[in-house]
Design a protein around this motif. Structure first.
Motif, short mmCIF file in Angstrom:
data_model
loop_
_atom_site.label_atom_id
_atom_site.label_comp_id
_atom_site.label_asym_id
_atom_site.label_seq_id
_atom_site.Cartn_x
_atom_site.Cartn_y
_atom_site.Cartn_z
N LEU A 90 -17.92 47.03 27.13
CA LEU A 90 -18.13 47.38 28.50
C LEU A 90 -17.02 47.06 29.55
O LEU A 90 -16.36 47.77 30.32
CB LEU A 90 -19.28 46.93 28.85
CG LEU A 90 -20.58 47.67 28.17
CD1 LEU A 90 -22.06 46.99 28.74
CD2 LEU A 90 -20.68 49.14 28.48
N GLY B 144 -18.36 43.86 40.68
CA GLY B 144 -18.81 43.96 39.35
C GLY B 144 -18.30 43.00 38.27
O GLY B 144 -18.95 42.34 37.55
N ALA C 283 -26.29 42.77 34.09
CA ALA C 283 -26.71 44.11 34.21
C ALA C 283 -26.23 44.86 35.78
O ALA C 283 -25.47 45.64 35.77
CB ALA C 283 -28.25 44.35 34.32
N LEU C 284 -26.49 44.04 36.80
CA LEU C 284 -25.86 44.34 37.91
C LEU C 284 -24.33 44.62 37.91
O LEU C 284 -23.97 45.65 38.49
CB LEU C 284 -26.21 43.71 39.02
CG LEU C 284 -27.72 43.50 39.65
CD1 LEU C 284 -28.07 42.68 40.72
CD2 LEU C 284 -28.34 45.03 40.03
N VAL D 268 -22.36 45.19 35.44
CA VAL D 268 -21.87 46.29 34.68
C VAL D 268 -22.19 47.48 35.15
O VAL D 268 -21.19 48.46 35.33
CB VAL D 268 -22.63 46.40 33.29
CG1 VAL D 268 -22.37 47.42 32.40
CG2 VAL D 268 -22.08 45.14 32.36
N ILE D 269 -23.55 47.78 35.80
CA ILE D 269 -23.68 48.92 36.69
C ILE D 269 -22.63 49.13 37.96
O ILE D 269 -21.90 50.42 38.18
CB ILE D 269 -25.15 49.00 37.25
CG1 ILE D 269 -25.94 48.83 36.19
CG2 ILE D 269 -25.24 50.32 38.17
CD1 ILE D 269 -27.44 48.51 36.66
N ALA D 270 -22.19 48.00 38.43
CA ALA D 270 -21.47 48.15 39.48
C ALA D 270 -20.11 48.47 39.32
O ALA D 270 -19.30 49.44 39.79
CB ALA D 270 -21.15 46.66 40.21
N PHE E 216 -19.26 50.45 36.54
CA PHE E 216 -19.37 51.90 36.29
C PHE E 216 -19.37 52.83 37.42
O PHE E 216 -18.68 53.74 37.48
CB PHE E 216 -20.15 52.32 34.95
CG PHE E 216 -19.47 51.64 33.84
CD1 PHE E 216 -19.81 50.44 33.23
CD2 PHE E 216 -18.64 52.61 32.82
CE1 PHE E 216 -19.19 49.97 32.11
CE2 PHE E 216 -18.17 51.97 31.65
CZ PHE E 216 -18.66 50.87 31.21
N ALA E 217 -20.45 52.40 38.15
CA ALA E 217 -20.85 53.35 39.29
C ALA E 217 -19.25 53.45 40.18
O ALA E 217 -19.01 54.33 40.60
CB ALA E 217 -21.88 52.69 39.95
N PHE F 219 -23.96 45.75 43.53
CA PHE F 219 -24.03 47.27 43.38
C PHE F 219 -25.36 47.77 44.38
O PHE F 219 -25.15 48.58 45.16
CB PHE F 219 -24.24 47.61 41.65
CG PHE F 219 -24.96 49.03 41.72
CD1 PHE F 219 -26.31 49.42 41.67
CD2 PHE F 219 -24.04 49.99 42.07
CE1 PHE F 219 -26.39 50.78 41.44
CE2 PHE F 219 -24.40 51.36 41.92
CZ PHE F 219 -25.54 51.81 41.82
N PRO F 220 -26.66 47.22 44.04
CA PRO F 220 -27.81 48.02 44.78
C PRO F 220 -27.36 47.89 46.15
O PRO F 220 -27.83 48.73 47.18
CB PRO F 220 -28.95 47.77 44.17
CG PRO F 220 -28.62 46.17 43.67
CD PRO F 220 -27.24 46.35 43.12
#
Lengths: 493, 117, 331, 92, 113
Positions: free
Chosen positions: A417, A316, A284-285, A287-289, A291-292, A226-227
């Motif tokens: 999630l 993700g 965490a990364l 899950v964010i990946a 959804f983003a 993600f980031p």
């Protein structure tokens, strides 16, 4: 003769690429590239069966034993990734003729196939090697050829996308080099198996921690977690469509393999007390990946860019599997690696066929594609269903094992999630189905203008494979199980 | 003597950060590649400092010399230098094409040209 | 004494890097980059890294400033626009975080230059003790490069070949005059460089001769395929700069360079395949001849030749691709 | 005596770097880089004698041969720029 | 015999270093580019020749001496050419020499075009 097997899959494209550069005519170059890719695939199949029956295959290059020379150690994990990469590579090269002839200029087609073979050789080299520095060298081969391939995209933004990819990719590769340097400083060796034995003995030295941090950041840059995923949408959208298919289905998988190999084989992080913190970071990364990626994919006007963001989301999912940290979690991640290659291969190849006929990939121009290219759209929808994870498709198997792994660890929120992520995937796939079969305004009669035969065959084959592995999922499940067992063996006792 | 024993590594850290800063902060595409070059060269200095044995001669076998520097980092860095020049050459080729397409090499100007269309 | 030189050189390196951060003009940055290359080559010499210093010298003086100069010639010497504050803060933050991680990394490092650090005691002693007997050439770096870790070098030659293919792919399409066709446009250079051409005629043969010396001297002293290829290519580039692109294109036509690059890699690869066919592992030279040590010599000689041919032809092909963008011919 | 020479060469390099950084004129910077190049040849030759191993002289020889290519590159660059500027001047 | 050799080599090195310093000082202090290029010229030819001669006298075996002679030969060929090329580039770019008081208006023959 059988003992030469581990090196053949990498050697064929390695020697094939310069030989292909000597062929002046593009069609000859295409035929030669397909031949080399298919031969490499056959070698990986036989290598896979030998590894399946006889266990780890080792091969000392140059005849020098392991810590002094470079060594290939093919275990189930290597064999699985090699199989996926060479299979998808061969399929895409076979299907690439029409799309390349339309998008790439006459003088550059021969060298285009040379760059494809080099990229294939680089990726297979990364997946097969047992030496850390050799992994860096083959990483550079695949990256350099990918920059050139992405830069050949139709419009001028491809150049900027390739440039950004070059800067980020080189920073990632240099981070990995720093990590390998720290490891060499601590242990004095470069072979991964040897590192695996000597590193735990080093205890919790901060240099080992810094080495791992650098390697993870470098690999996540290549993995587009993600980031660090900013280069991926631009590169996938602006590249020629055949290059996007090849990248989407193979290069992120190899990066995930490198992450797994360093985390579990070299650093043995499952034992250190850092494991707990690491798992939460990965989850965490991931899950964010998910959804983003999915949210952006839903609102994306261009289907190609939408699928690129969906790739970020699917990565993700794989990293969530890694983050769960148990044998089942790793198995789920590897199964998803296998299925995702099939899904994304079919989706992007069908999209390449759409672009071939329609000329652009944004939703407005794809209205009524269902009538113009019924078979290709059907294959796209089937692969889309597999991406969502409807029972009966390969995607369901990977989601199912992921849910099982999360349930086994009583992580109910994570389970929720994951399901929510799959629903989001359903939204943007349904958005495509709507436009594909919607009524096109104006001209009512639409002449069928199906994708070219070569391409169509491969698209349908990949879509059917999605179905086949939905029912008979022994191959991915058992291989992933065996590989996870081997990696996290000690833990499962 | 031990005051300077880590001097090499501090310089490596400083050079790495300077190169990294140039790559991120500067907008000019050629300057980014120069920053990348510095970033990679600092890794070479790290590797060579790992392999250096104080008082050790160059790893060329001669009679009468017992202590040699470690040859392995030298081999690795030979490869890394060529990787660095290969990346710079491909990067510069891209910059030339970007200039031909956008008539500018400043990232801010190029992105501005992309927004409207 | 050695430590003093080492410290002064490193501080000069940091000074150059800081100057590079501050300086604005592009040509000034290129000059500072070549100074940076010179300093790092001298640092490698004090560290006893002979082959690395040689490669850094050949690449840092011969090729990279020239490629940068060609790019600046094509894009024009525009100063860099000052960047905004937000970007500065973001990048400073990122740099500080990575720097902190690096410093954490250096805390448990074995002291610099200690002979009993793990790096010097695990794998390296084998090379120093055994390579004399097993491979029989004095330059241990060449024996490790060409025999123990020959597969790395094959990967390396492929990286150079990939860079050549990539540059030709990227630049060939934009020059509407294909790189294959000879360029008849003479550069309107006004006064011919008689002095430079005369000195060039004297020096270039020596550069090429020195390249061959380095190629075949690789086993006994610093040198080898990479360095020879780069020096040969800088000789050709010098010839191209002084006598114009059309003349050098007649001497070494671009399509020949592309074919030579592929042949070089094939020479290297097929030596490995030959040992594969004889049943030995890939790139194991001991089967190439009856006595294993002479077989190693033959193997190393041939692959160094392959490396030299590939590197020389790829860098020349890259020079042609860049120079084609430059000729303000009648386009 | 060798150490004195090395110290002087390093001093000259520092002076060249200072001058390169302070002077606004581009040609001073190119001159500083050229000066740096020739002094590196001397530095490497002296260091190889200081460390007592003549193997390094090949590097000094390589530098002596290749050093002036970038200066000729700059000459061609300024020439092409002038040619291009004249072309622009002639065109309305 | 060897003491004379050692003494001459030290003398050469000393004079060479001194010339290096003066050349560097000239490079630092002169206000006109062409004066500075002359100052560097001094360091590139005479000082280099003296230092290499000094090294030559110190070495014992033949190969380093031959290599040093080659280095000297090539440096004597390439550095003046480099200075010439640089001066020509500066002249083409329109940089005109200044007299001591800093004015640029020195009458010069018109550039032959």
């Amino acid at each position: 003769m059988l003992s030469q097997l581990p090196v053949l899959p990498v050697l064929l494209p390695l020697i094939g690429a310069p030989a292909c550069a000597l062929l002046r005519r593009p069609t000859l170059a295409w035929v030669f590239a397909c031949l080399v890719a298919v031969l490499a695939f056959l070698c990986t199949v036989s290598l896979f069966t030998t590894t399946w029956q006889e266990g780890v295959q080792t091969y000392a290059l140059g005849g020098w034993p392991s810590p002094w020379g470079i060594e290939y150690r093919i275990d189930l994990l290597n064999a699985l990734v090699l199989l996926v990469v060479s299979g998808i590579g061969a399929a895409i090269l076979l299907a690439s003729r029409a799309s390349v002839w339309q998008e790439i200029g006459e003088t550059r087609r021969g060298l285009f196939y040379v760059a494809c073979l080099l990229c294939l050789a680089g990726l297979l080299g990364i997946a097969a090697t047992g030496d850390a520095f050799n992994l860096f060298v083959f990483l550079e081969i695949s990256s350099l050829s990918t920059y050139a391939l992405v830069a050949m995209g139709p419009d001028r933004r491809a150049l900027l996308a390739a440039y950004n990819y070059l800067i980020m990719g080189t920073i990632g590769a240099t981070f990995i080099l720093i990590g390998i340097g720290f490891l060499y400083m601590l242990t004095g060796t470069l072979s991964m198996a040897d590192l695996g034995e000597r590193l735990p003995a080093m205890g919790e030295s901060r240099t080992a921690f810094a080495a791992y941090a650098f390697i993870v950041v470098g690999v996540c840059l290549k993995l587009a977690l993600f980031p660090l995923h900013l280069w991926l949408p631009g590169a996938y959208t602006r590249a020629p469509s055949i290059v996007t298919v090849f990248l989407a289905a193979t290069s992120t998988k190899v990066a995930l393999y490198v992450l797994i190999r360093f985390t579990y084989s070299v650093f043995h992080l499952e034992f250190s007390q850092l494991a707990q913190a690491l798992d939460t970071v990965f989850i965490a990364l991931g899950v964010i990946a998910v959804f983003a990626g999915s949210l952006v994919a839903i609102f994306e006007a261009d289907l190609k860019r939408g699928l690129a963001y969906s790739s970020v989301a699917q990565i993700g999912f794989m990293v969530i599997g890694l983050g769960i940290g148990t044998v089942e979690g790793l198995q789920a991640s590897l199964i998803h690696l296998f299925n995702h290659a099939l899904m994304k291969g079919a989706l992007f190849l069908a999209l390449a066929a759409f672009i071939l006929r329609v000329g652009s990939s944004n939703f407005s121009s794809l209205r009524g594609i269902g009538r113009r290219m019924p078979l290709a759209t059907a294959a796209f929808v089937l692969a889309g269903i597999s991406l969502i994870g409807i029972p009966g498709t390969a995607g369901f198997i990977s989601k199912w094992y992921l849910v099982l792994a999360a349930a086994a660890q009583q992580q109910w929120i994570l389970l929720g999630l994951i399901l929510a992520g799959s629903l989001l995937t359903a939204v943007y796939i349904w958005r495509f189905v709507e436009t594909a079969y919607a009524e096109p305004e104006g001209d009512s009669v639409i002449q069928r203008n199906e994708a070219p035969l070569g391409m169509l065959l491969v698209i349908v084959l990949l879509a059917l494979l999605n179905l086949y592995f939905g029912f008979d999922s022994r191959l991915p499940v058992e291989t992933a199980g065996g590989a996870a067992q081997a990696l996290l063996g000690g833990d499962a006792s | 003597m031990d005051v300077f024993s880590y001097f090499n590594y501090w310089v490596v850290v400083v050079l790495m950060m300077l190169g990294f800063f140039i790559v991120i902060a500067r907008g000019n595409l050629v300057k980014k590649l120069i920053g990348l070059n510095i970033f990679q060269t600092s890794v070479f200095i790290l590797y060579i400092s790992i392999g250096n044995v104080s008082g050790g001669a160059a790893p060329i076998l001669e009679e009468g010399v017992a202590l040699y520097s470690n040859p392995l980092p030298h081999v690795l860095i030979l490869t890394a230098i060529v990787v660095g020049i290969a990346t710079t050459a491909v990067g510069l080729a891209l910059v030339v094409r970007i200039h031909a397409a956008y008539d500018s090499v400043e990232e801010s100007e190029i992105l501005a040209q992309d927004e409207p269309c | 004494m050695e430590v003093l030189i080492d410290i002064v050189l490193l501080s000069l390196l940091v000074a150059t890097a800081v100057a590079l951060v501050m300086v604005r003009g592009l040509i000034a940055s290129i000059m500072l980059t070549s100074v940076y290359g010179l300093l790092s080559a001298s640092f490698f010499v004090t560290m006893g890294a002979v082959d690395v210093a040689f490669t850094e010298a050949a690449v840092g003086a011969g090729v990279s400033p020239l490629l940068l100069l060609f790019t600046v010639a094509v894009i024009g010497r525009k100063e860099r626009a000052p960047e905004g504050g937000a970007v500065l803060v973001k990048s400073l933050l990122l740099v500080v975080v990575t720097g902190a991680l690096l410093i954490v990394g250096t805390l448990d490092m074995p002291p610099f230059g200690s002979p009993d650090a793990p790096a010097q005691t695990h794998v390296a002693p084998y090379y120093l003790q055994q390579s004399g007997a097993e491979i029989g050439i004095p330059n241990v770096v060449t024996s490790v490069l060409a025999s123990y870790r020959a597969y790395d070098t094959l990967g390396e030659v492929l990286v150079i070949f990939t860079a050549g293919v990539a540059v030709i792919l990227i630049l060939a399409s934009s020059s509407h005059r294909g790189s294959a066709r000879l360029r008849n446009a003479t550069v309107p250079d006004g006064s011919p460089h008689t002095i430079l051409q005369v000195v060039g005629k004297i020096l270039i043969p020596f550069i090429l001769l020195f390249a061959f010396y380095v190629q075949f001297h690789g086993e006994y002293g610093p040198g080898g395929g990479f360095q020879a290829g780069v020096i040969f290519a800088s000789g050709v580039i010098l010839y191209g700069l002084l006598f114009g692109l059309p003349t050098v294109c007649r001497v070494l036509p671009p399509p020949v360079m592309e074919v030579l690059a592929a042949l070089g890699v094939l020479i290297f690869g097929l030596t490995g395949v030959m040992s594969l066919l004889n049943g030995a592992p890939f790139l194991d030279y001991s089967v190439l001849a009856d006595d294993p040590v002479t077989a190693q010599h033959i193997g190393i000689m041939v692959i160094e030749l392959g490396v030299g041919i590939t590197v020389a032809s790829v860098i020349t092909a890259i020079y042609y691709a860049f120079a084609n963008q430059l000729e303000p011919g009648p386009n | 005596m060798l150490t004195l020479t090395v110290i002087v060469i390093l001093g000259v390099m520092l002076v060249a770097l200072l001058r390169a950084y302070t002077s606004p004129n581009v040609f001073d910077r190119i001159l500083a880089a050229n000066l740096f190049g020739t002094k590196t040849v001397l530095l490497i030759a002296t260091i190889s004698y200081l460390l007592g191993s003549p193997a390094y002289l090949d590097i000094a020889l390589a530098y002596a041969l290749i050093n002036f290519i970038s200066v000729i590159g700059v000459l061609r660059l300024t020439e092409l720029r002038n040619a291009r500027r004249d072309q622009e001047a002639e065109k309305p | 015999m060897s003491t004379i050799l050692a003494w001459t080599s030290d003398a050469c090195l000393l004079v060479g270093s001194f010339l290096l310093l003066t050349g560097a000082l000239g490079f630092l202090r002169f206000n006109d580019f062409y004066a500075r290029i002359h100052a560097c010229g001094v360091t590139e030819t005479l000082a280099t020749a003296l230092i290499i001669l000094g090294l030559l006298l110190q070495s014992d075996s033949a190969t380093p001496q031959f290599k040093l002679a080659l280095i000297l030969l090539f440096v004597l060929f390439s550095s003046p050419t480099a200075s010439h090329a640089l001066a020509k580039a500066a002249w083409n770019a329109g940089l005109r020499p200044r007299d001591n008081s800093g004015k640029r208006g020195i009458p010069l023959p018109p550039r032959e075009r």
